[in-house]
Design an enzyme around this catalytic site. Sequence first.
Site, short mmCIF file in Angstrom:
data_model
loop_
_atom_site.label_atom_id
_atom_site.label_comp_id
_atom_site.label_asym_id
_atom_site.label_seq_id
_atom_site.Cartn_x
_atom_site.Cartn_y
_atom_site.Cartn_z
N TYR A 58 0.82 -1.22 0.00
CA TYR A 58 0.00 0.00 0.00
C TYR A 58 0.86 1.27 0.00
CZ TYR A 58 -4.18 -2.73 0.15
OH TYR A 58 -5.18 -3.61 -0.21
N GLN A 93 -15.53 2.33 -5.82
CA GLN A 93 -14.81 1.22 -5.18
C GLN A 93 -13.33 1.55 -5.10
OE1 GLN A 93 -16.31 -2.83 -6.86
NE2 GLN A 93 -16.85 -1.28 -8.40
N ASN A 94 -12.94 2.65 -5.75
CA ASN A 94 -11.51 2.97 -5.84
C ASN A 94 -10.98 3.59 -4.55
OD1 ASN A 94 -11.81 2.08 -8.43
ND2 ASN A 94 -11.87 4.13 -9.33
N VAL A 95 -9.76 3.20 -4.21
CA VAL A 95 -9.12 3.78 -3.03
C VAL A 95 -8.23 4.97 -3.42
CG1 VAL A 95 -9.23 1.62 -1.72
CG2 VAL A 95 -7.20 2.09 -3.11
N ASP A 96 -8.13 5.25 -4.73
CA ASP A 96 -7.39 6.46 -5.14
C ASP A 96 -8.25 7.70 -4.86
OD1 ASP A 96 -8.94 7.39 -7.53
OD2 ASP A 96 -8.27 5.51 -8.44
N HIS A 110 -14.80 1.24 -0.54
CA HIS A 110 -13.67 0.35 -0.19
C HIS A 110 -12.53 1.11 0.50
CE1 HIS A 110 -14.98 -2.88 -3.36
NE2 HIS A 110 -15.73 -2.89 -2.28
N CYS A 118 -6.47 3.24 13.10
CA CYS A 118 -5.75 2.63 14.22
C CYS A 118 -6.53 1.42 14.75
CB CYS A 118 -5.55 3.66 15.33
SG CYS A 118 -4.69 2.95 16.76
N ALA A 218 -13.15 4.94 -20.81
CA ALA A 218 -13.95 5.83 -19.97
C ALA A 218 -13.78 7.30 -20.36
CB ALA A 218 -13.57 5.62 -18.50
C1 BJW Z 1 -11.99 0.11 -18.36
C2 BJW Z 1 -10.85 0.74 -18.82
C3 BJW Z 1 -11.02 1.99 -19.37
C4 BJW Z 1 -10.22 -1.12 -18.02
N1 BJW Z 1 -12.25 2.52 -19.44
N2 BJW Z 1 -13.19 0.64 -18.44
C5 BJW Z 1 -17.72 -16.22 -2.27
C6 BJW Z 1 -16.60 -16.60 -1.55
C7 BJW Z 1 -15.89 -15.71 -0.75
C8 BJW Z 1 -16.30 -14.42 -0.61
C9 BJW Z 1 -17.39 -14.04 -1.33
C10 BJW Z 1 -18.10 -14.92 -2.13
N3 BJW Z 1 -19.12 -14.25 -2.71
C11 BJW Z 1 -19.04 -12.99 -2.30
C12 BJW Z 1 -18.01 -12.85 -1.44
C13 BJW Z 1 -17.61 -11.63 -0.75
C14 BJW Z 1 -16.43 -10.91 -1.38
C15 BJW Z 1 -16.46 -11.08 -2.89
O1 BJW Z 1 -17.13 -10.37 -3.61
N4 BJW Z 1 -15.69 -11.99 -3.46
C16 BJW Z 1 -15.75 -12.24 -4.89
C17 BJW Z 1 -14.37 -12.05 -5.50
C18 BJW Z 1 -16.35 -13.61 -5.13
N5 BJW Z 1 -16.61 -9.53 -1.02
C19 BJW Z 1 -16.16 -9.06 0.14
O2 BJW Z 1 -15.51 -9.73 0.91
C20 BJW Z 1 -16.55 -7.64 0.48
N6 BJW Z 1 -17.16 -7.61 1.74
C21 BJW Z 1 -18.33 -8.20 1.98
O3 BJW Z 1 -18.93 -8.82 1.10
O4 BJW Z 1 -18.81 -8.02 3.25
C22 BJW Z 1 -20.02 -8.70 3.63
C23 BJW Z 1 -21.27 -7.99 3.17
C24 BJW Z 1 -22.41 -8.72 2.99
C25 BJW Z 1 -23.57 -8.10 2.58
C26 BJW Z 1 -23.61 -6.74 2.37
C27 BJW Z 1 -22.47 -6.01 2.57
C28 BJW Z 1 -21.31 -6.65 2.97
C29 BJW Z 1 -15.32 -6.74 0.53
C30 BJW Z 1 -14.69 -6.59 -0.83
C31 BJW Z 1 -13.42 -5.76 -0.71
C32 BJW Z 1 -12.73 -5.59 -2.04
N7 BJW Z 1 -11.46 -5.02 -1.82
C33 BJW Z 1 -10.64 -4.65 -2.96
C34 BJW Z 1 -9.29 -4.15 -2.45
C35 BJW Z 1 -9.48 -2.76 -1.81
C36 BJW Z 1 -8.19 -2.14 -1.43
C37 BJW Z 1 -7.22 -2.05 -2.59
O5 BJW Z 1 -7.47 -1.32 -3.57
O6 BJW Z 1 -6.19 -2.72 -2.54
O7 BJW Z 1 -11.30 -3.67 -3.76
S1 BJW Z 1 -10.40 -6.01 -4.13
C38 BJW Z 1 -10.47 -5.00 -5.57
O8 BJW Z 1 -11.63 -5.38 -6.35
C39 BJW Z 1 -10.71 -3.57 -5.08
C40 BJW Z 1 -11.72 -3.09 -6.06
O9 BJW Z 1 -12.43 -1.97 -5.53
C41 BJW Z 1 -12.57 -4.29 -6.32
C42 BJW Z 1 -13.35 -4.24 -7.59
O10 BJW Z 1 -12.49 -4.20 -8.70
P1 BJW Z 1 -12.88 -3.33 -9.97
O11 BJW Z 1 -12.87 -1.91 -9.62
O12 BJW Z 1 -14.13 -3.85 -10.57
O13 BJW Z 1 -11.62 -3.59 -10.94
P2 BJW Z 1 -11.39 -4.79 -11.97
O14 BJW Z 1 -9.95 -4.82 -12.29
O15 BJW Z 1 -12.00 -6.03 -11.51
O16 BJW Z 1 -12.23 -4.32 -13.27
C43 BJW Z 1 -11.85 -3.20 -14.05
C44 BJW Z 1 -12.82 -3.05 -15.20
O17 BJW Z 1 -12.50 -1.85 -15.89
C45 BJW Z 1 -12.73 -4.19 -16.23
O18 BJW Z 1 -14.05 -4.63 -16.55
C46 BJW Z 1 -12.08 -3.54 -17.45
O19 BJW Z 1 -12.56 -4.04 -18.67
C47 BJW Z 1 -12.49 -2.11 -17.27
N8 BJW Z 1 -11.57 -1.15 -17.87
N9 BJW Z 1 -9.75 -0.12 -18.61
C48 BJW Z 1 -13.29 1.78 -18.99
N10 BJW Z 1 -9.95 2.68 -19.87
#
Ligand code: BJW
Length: 233
Positions: A58, A93-96, A110, A118, A218
């Site tokens: 990080y 969802q972005n941390v930036d 996120h 802390c 985008a």
């Molecule tokens: C472009 C482009 C351009 C490229 N223009 N587009 C089964 C088993 C185990 C767990 C689970 C399960 N089912 C569900 C879960 C829960 C789990 C989960 O979802 N797991 C799945 C992987 C299966 N979720 C959690 O644990 C969450 N908490 C939770 O569910 O709590 C309980 C709850 C229950 C009920 C209600 C509420 C809560 C927490 C999730 C935390 C995610 N954390 C991260 C890291 C954050 C810190 C860090 O940044 O390091 O968050 S993981 C990572 O993924 C980050 C992102 O925010 C997140 C999503 O990613 P994102 O943004 O979609 O990026 P990409 O790379 O996946 O996609 C990019 C897209 O852009 C692509 O489609 C490209 O095509 C496109 N693109 N260039 C436009 N120029």
Amino acid sequence: MSGRRAYGIVVLTGAGISRESGLSTFRDPDGIWATVRIEDVATPEAFARDPARVHAFYNARRAQLAAVKPNAAHQALARLEREWPGPVLLVTQNVDDLHDRAGSRPLHMHGELRRARCLACAETMPWTADLSTATPCPACGAAALRPDVVWFGEMPLEMDRIAAALAGCGLFVSIGTSGTVYPAAGFVADAGHARRVELNLEPSAGSASFGEAHHGPATKTVPAFVDQLLLSR
Ligand code: BJW
């Protein structure tokens, strides 16, 4: 607020919106999860096992923020927030901090790279420097700071506020997210009553749930969509 079109809008953004600013996505072939394992850096268990490694991951990403700028997509959404006559909730969802620097006030479901939390006193605070296992908390002095981000298995932030906005919105727009991480991936279903639009480089995992999609970078699709929306006021 006036006019029959002043319905509420919820915009969800993901890593794709920041890619053209120079930040990596997670699941693209050149994404972050291609070089580091989720279970080594993005779970509470990883931090308990090896906090120095998680801090290094990080710290590098936090330092990268100084070298990037908001792009035309971030700026278009800030304009939408300013000019749309109804309520607009920008959920990222972005941390930036690129939405913030473009002038938006996003809800960071996120967490944020530029905040620390802390584990001893639960205080959260702005944080731009590196963190280490020895960094004392400014509030209580304990060496127990972690990045204020949401890891797998942790509860995303402000879910009640997001649920209320989704329930009342007339338009849901999802931008630059793969639609694979819950609960964000379920927002399109929660907004099932509303117009649902996907703006993504390619069809996401949840693409079939959207009534409308515009595929492309985008920086092109988001300004064009915002222009159309503001013309329709
Ligand atoms: C472009 C482009 C351009 C490229 N223009 N587009 C089964 C088993 C185990 C767990 C689970 C399960 N089912 C569900 C879960 C829960 C789990 C989960 O979802 N797991 C799945 C992987 C299966 N979720 C959690 O644990 C969450 N908490 C939770 O569910 O709590 C309980 C709850 C229950 C009920 C209600 C509420 C809560 C927490 C999730 C935390 C995610 N954390 C991260 C890291 C954050 C810190 C860090 O940044 O390091 O968050 S993981 C990572 O993924 C980050 C992102 O925010 C997140 C999503 O990613 P994102 O943004 O979609 O990026 P990409 O790379 O996946 O996609 C990019 C897209 O852009 C692509 O489609 C490209 O095509 C496109 N693109 N260039 C436009 N120029």
